[in-house]
Design a protein around this motif. Structure first.
Motif, short mmCIF file in Angstrom:
data_model
loop_
_atom_site.label_atom_id
_atom_site.label_comp_id
_atom_site.label_asym_id
_atom_site.label_seq_id
_atom_site.Cartn_x
_atom_site.Cartn_y
_atom_site.Cartn_z
N ALA A 130 0.79 -1.34 0.06
CA ALA A 130 0.04 0.00 0.09
C ALA A 130 0.72 1.27 0.15
CB ALA A 130 -0.87 -0.03 1.30
N GLN A 131 2.12 1.05 0.49
CA GLN A 131 2.92 2.21 0.55
C GLN A 131 3.06 3.11 -0.71
OE1 GLN A 131 4.23 3.69 3.26
NE2 GLN A 131 5.73 5.17 2.10
N PRO A 132 3.28 2.45 -1.77
CA PRO A 132 3.60 3.49 -3.09
C PRO A 132 2.37 4.26 -3.35
CG PRO A 132 4.29 1.05 -3.27
CD PRO A 132 3.73 1.10 -2.00
N TYR A 133 1.19 4.02 -2.74
CA TYR A 133 0.12 4.69 -3.21
C TYR A 133 -0.16 5.45 -2.21
CZ TYR A 133 -0.77 0.92 -6.19
OH TYR A 133 -0.57 -0.25 -7.36
N GLY A 134 0.65 5.79 -0.99
CA GLY A 134 0.51 6.64 0.10
C GLY A 134 -0.89 6.24 1.00
N LEU A 135 -0.89 4.88 1.01
CA LEU A 135 -2.14 4.23 1.76
C LEU A 135 -1.60 3.29 2.90
CD1 LEU A 135 -4.39 3.57 -1.23
CD2 LEU A 135 -4.49 5.58 0.31
N ALA A 136 -2.34 2.96 3.80
CA ALA A 136 -1.89 1.90 4.85
C ALA A 136 -3.20 1.68 5.61
CB ALA A 136 -1.00 2.63 5.79
N LEU A 137 -3.19 0.25 6.43
CA LEU A 137 -3.96 -0.01 7.08
C LEU A 137 -3.53 -0.03 8.50
CD1 LEU A 137 -7.05 -1.37 7.52
CD2 LEU A 137 -5.93 -3.57 7.15
N SER A 138 -4.21 0.19 9.56
CA SER A 138 -3.79 -0.21 11.12
C SER A 138 -3.76 -1.54 11.33
CB SER A 138 -4.43 0.66 11.82
OG SER A 138 -4.06 0.61 13.10
N THR A 139 -2.80 -2.26 11.33
CA THR A 139 -2.91 -3.60 11.79
C THR A 139 -2.11 -3.59 12.95
OG1 THR A 139 -0.92 -4.16 10.12
CG2 THR A 139 -3.18 -4.43 9.32
#
Ligand SMILES: Cc1cc2nc3c(=O)[nH]c(=O)nc-3n(C[C@H](O)[C@H](O)[C@H](O)COP(=O)(O)OP(=O)(O)OC[C@H]3O[C@@H](n4cnc5c(N)ncnc54)[C@H](O)[C@@H]3O)c2cc1C
Length: 467
Positions: A130-139
């Motif tokens: 997800a990092q290359p899109y500037g996105l993330a999930l709180s896991t």
């Protein structure tokens, strides 16, 4: 090893095994397979179990074959994604294992900021994709934990205060059920199952795919602040952490300082209060949010900087190495002085230098979701407290290390209540009940009755079907 062959011969004829092998696209790993000894193991090195067979599934179809085979042959069935279950529930003696570690595909839709994720993917896998899109999930806080087990229990992660639990960002789950169906559970379909899957653990079926809503998180202000271990500092942290700016999530470990390059050498191995921080938002706001923490005492050392989110996992890397472990955990609103003193005293009298007492400030987005919206219901508690002992050599005295945990827990428990299903060890039935308020537990048992009336999925923190 002999034990397994006996079980296999007695209960499973070779024709049934051959049929299963023909049916699946993935691997069927039997005790005579050179891969067996690695495949049967889990992260907890004290767990030494010998399954009769392991279905290393390639896809949801294989998962269903594994379920049907277990049902037809009355085999106890363990389910494994990342293998981090504290008590080793993802392997079994003499039964079957559906191993999802190969099912680790991730598909990001940057337009909708969603991710389709198979359960064998880990927190680090998803963060990296997800990092290359500037996105993330709180896991979770650790790279190698499987998203299968983590998500179904709830998922308390690096931005739990900014964006809630992992399940608060879950849009849908594809599940293989005990009767061999493949369902999609979401707010619109099988809503009762969707509710139960968000915190009820592995009781209701095998999750084969998750759809997550990602968040715009690329760079975080992250790092470590090492403070002296004292009652005053801990009290200060307990008051500060749940009230801090919601962008900030902290995880504080009372522990022996590891030999990190930014820590003065004379501090290595000393007891300290190690606070890992992760701020979502502008770095200057994050620095301001940290000021009250720095004001608790002069830091022994500090390394806080803007960094790509996946780098947060570097701070917990040591904990992901296979190890022996024991844990007791629960929620609290604060800890009284005598509990803090008991903690400090136990840390001076450790059975292993790797033992820690972990405190996490909660609140924020986690607390804004209504308690009955998901099976994870402990949303109004300010703190999560975990007592963890860790040892590397399986030959060490596990009973002694476990006693250190339970003795300290006995001293802390009066200040705590409830627990988190993903941090349960072999705590027993009563503690499984503690993971849920009564009404939640009854509702889970009712959903269990509808989706798994024979309790096929019972090698877990089990919720028996309502009679
Ligand atoms: C080092 C470490 C750090 C951790 N940090 C955190 C943290 O920061 N936050 C947090 O919330 N938790 C954390 N945990 C706890 C972790 O979330 C649980 O141990 C979780 O169950 C591990 O998932 P797994 O898939 O790796 O484990 P597994 O052992 O593979 O699975 C655990 C159980 O989950 C069920 N299960 C797994 N996959 C599926 C599936 N696809 N379908 C149905 N049931 C399934 C099974 O009942 C299985 O017994 C941590 C654990 C460890 C060991």
């Amino acid at each position: 090893m002999v034990r397994v062959h006996v079980v296999t011969r007695e209960r499973l004829n070779s024709g049934a095994i051959a049929t299963l092998r023909d049916r699946i696209f993935g691997d069927l790993i039997l005790p005579d397979d050179p891969r067996y000894d690695t495949a049967r193991r889990v992260v907890n090195v004290t767990v030494d179990r010998y399954p009769a067979l392991i279905v290393r599934a390639a896809d949801a179809y294989d998962v269903i074959q594994g379920i049907e085979f277990a049902r037809e042959h009355d085999l106890p069935l363990a389910v494994r994604s990342g293998g981090h279950s504290a008590s080793g529930l993802s392997t079994t003696d003499g039964g079957g294992v559906v191993d999802l570690s190969r099912m680790n595909a991730i598909d990001i839709d940057p337009e909708r900021a969603t991710a389709q994720v198979q359960p064998g993917a880990t927190s680090a896998d998803l963060a990296g994709h997800a990092q290359p899109y500037g996105l993330a999930l709180s896991t979770g806080d650790s790279a190698t934990v499987g998203l299968g087990g983590l998500t179904l229990g709830g998922g308390i992660g690096w931005f739990v205060r900014a964006h809630g639990l992992t399940i608060d960002n879950l849009r849908a789950v594809e599940v293989a059920t005990a009767d061999g169906r493949l369902l999609t559970a979401s707010a619109d379909e099988h809503a009762d199952l969707f509710w139960a899957l968000r915190g009820g653990g592995g009781n209701f079926g095998i999750a084969t795919r998750f759809e997550f809503q990602l968040r715009p998180v690329g760079t975080v202000l992250g790092g470590v602040l090492i403070l002296p271990a004292s009652r005053e500092v801990i009290e200060g942290y307990l008051a500060y952490a749940p009230q801090a700016d919601e962008g900030l999530t902290t995880i504080a470990d009372l522990m022996r300082v590891p030999p990190l390059p930014f820590v003065p050498e004379e501090q290595h191995g000393e007891l300290a209060f190690v606070v890992m921080v992760c701020f979502v938002g502008p770095a200057d706001e994050g620095q301001r949010a940290l000021e009250p923490l720095r004001a608790l005492a002069t830091p022994i050392a500090e390394m806080v900087a803007p960094l790509p989110y996946p780098e947060m996992f570097a701070f917990t890397e040591a904990g992901t190495v296979p190890h022996g472990g024991s844990i007791r955990a629960g929620f609290a609103d604060t800890l009284p002085p005598d509990a803090i003193d008991a903690i400090l005293d136990a840390m001076e009298n450790q059975t292993s230098p790797l033992g820690i007492v972990q405190l996490r400030g909660l609140g924020g987005a986690l607390a804004r979701v209504p308690a009955d919206a998901t099976a994870f219901a402990h949303r109004d508690r300010a703190l999560f407290v975990a007592i963890v002992n860790v040892w590397m050599d399986p030959a060490e005295d596990a009973a002694m290390h476990r006693a250190w945990v339970t003795n300290l827990w006995d001293a802390v428990w009066p200040a705590a209540s409830g627990t988190y299903v993903n941090f349960l060890d072999d705590d027993g039935e009563e503690r499984i009940h503690d993971a849920y308020p009564d009404a939640t537990f009854r509702r889970l048992a009712d959903v269990k009755r509808r989706y798994d009336p024979d309790n096929l999925f019972r090698l877990n923190q089990n919720i028996p079907p309502m009679p």
